[in-house]
Design an enzyme around this catalytic site. Structure first.
Site, PDB file in Angstrom:
ATOM      1  N   THR A  37       1.848 -16.857  -8.716  1.00  0.00           N
ATOM      2  CA  THR A  37       0.458 -16.481  -8.505  1.00  0.00           C
ATOM      3  C   THR A  37      -0.427 -17.728  -8.589  1.00  0.00           C
ATOM      4  OG1 THR A  37       0.782 -14.271  -9.408  1.00  0.00           O
ATOM      5  CG2 THR A  37      -1.430 -15.197  -9.598  1.00  0.00           C
TER       6      THR A  37
ATOM      7  N   ILE B 233       0.617  -2.506  -8.379  1.00  0.00           N
ATOM      8  CA  ILE B 233      -0.441  -3.507  -8.495  1.00  0.00           C
ATOM      9  C   ILE B 233      -0.344  -4.132  -9.884  1.00  0.00           C
ATOM     10  CG2 ILE B 233      -2.938  -3.925  -8.522  1.00  0.00           C
ATOM     11  CD1 ILE B 233      -3.187  -1.443  -6.691  1.00  0.00           C
TER      12      ILE B 233
END
Length: 308
Positions: free
Chosen positions: A174, A203
């Site tokens: 990320t 998510i």
């Protein structure tokens, strides 16, 4: 720190990142990408631009680089597609925007910015977020543009229950950025492709305001990377800021304590944090984290492993 000083910190994910797991070529490419992202944000902050514009610009660079798990090069879901999440937040007003499960926007962080600036909402997901992106005229990309061979291999290895999937996954991460501008305002942004083999619309923490992304001029700005489910359960970004604002803890003390709580839930990862006074710090509980920083005092650093 005086009002006229600025600070920028970025990350490209944390994990089992060591000289043994990352090739020399991979290390060189990652360092070059982090350096480019710093340059993009620095060009804005050094000329009096906003922290919000700076974190968006830095993250866009990393979204275009296939070395990271955001934008091009994102992890693939069980069906072989990339679904992208991102968030951005302004520390002065606590305005925020986020998207989850988008499939065609080249720069998800910019879509999150449009959600913040051009809609009455904070979080849009799936087909609705894709439609909003088209309405806003943002640059689109074919779904296969996000897919790189390493991610295809990784998904296949995961389906074979192979350790190779884990090895590949730990080389990607990320991305995020935090900044303080000359006006003293903070901002944070985070972008991710999630986890390999995800399904059921999973998510993680990255697009969730208060978990993977948070900014509040009264305390700090935070962007996180790591075990998304654990970071969600702790509310990492908001928790760090609350400890600073309400208990008077330093950035380092608050961050270390919150990451210890994440570890207590079985999660690992890292955060980058910039405070209201401009002090910036990174902390992580993994062997490495792609990270870099620069500021108006001409301090500049790009690092990957625990000690370099």
């Amino acid at each position: 720190m005086s009002v006229s000083r600025w600070s920028l910190m970025i990350h490209g994910g944390s994990g089992i990142i060591t000289p043994d797991t990352l090739s020399a070529e991979g290390e060189a490419r990652a360092r070059a990408a982090l350096d480019r992202a710093l340059n993009a944000g620095e060009a804005i902050l050094a000329t009096g631009g906003s922290s919000l514009d700076a974190v968006e610009a830095a993250v866009r660079v990393l979204e275009d680089d296939p070395h990271f798990n955001a934008g091009r090069g994102s992890a693939l879901g069980l069906d072989g597609t990339a679904t992208l999440d991102a968030a951005i937040m302004a520390g002065d007003s606590r305005a925020a925007g986020a998207v989850a499960g988008v499939t065609r926007t080249r720069h998800p962080v910019s879509l999150a910015r449009r959600v913040m600036d051009e809609s009455p909402h904070v979080l849009l997901a799936g087909a609705g977020a894709d439609a909003f992106s088209l309405d806003q005229g943002l640059e689109q990309a074919r779904p296969d543009w996000f897919v790189i061979p390493e991610r295809v291999y990784q998904l296949a290895a995961m389906k074979r229950d192979s350790a190779d999937a884990f090895d590949v996954d730990m080389k990607y991460g990320t991305v995020g950025a935090v900044a303080r501008d000359m006006a003293g305002h903070l901002a944070a942004a985070t972008s991710t492709g999630g986890v390999t083999g995800k399904r059921w619309g999973r998510i993680g923490d990255s697009p969730i305001i208060g978990a993977g992304t948070w900014a509040d001029d009264r305390a700090c700005a935070v962007s996180a990377t790591g075990s998304g489910e654990s970071f969600l359960r702790v509310g990492v970004g908001h928790e760090i800021a609350a400890r600073i604002r309400l208990s008077g803890e330093s950035i380092d003390t608050a961050t270390t304590a919150v990451l210890a709580e994440v570890q207590g839930l079985g999660g690992t990862g890292g955060v980058i944090v910039v405070g209201a006074g401009g002090h910036a710090a990174w902390h992580f509980t993994t062997p490495g984290m792609y990270r870099a920083r620069t500021d108006s005092m001409n301090r500049r650093e790009v690092a990957i492993f625990s000690d370099t």
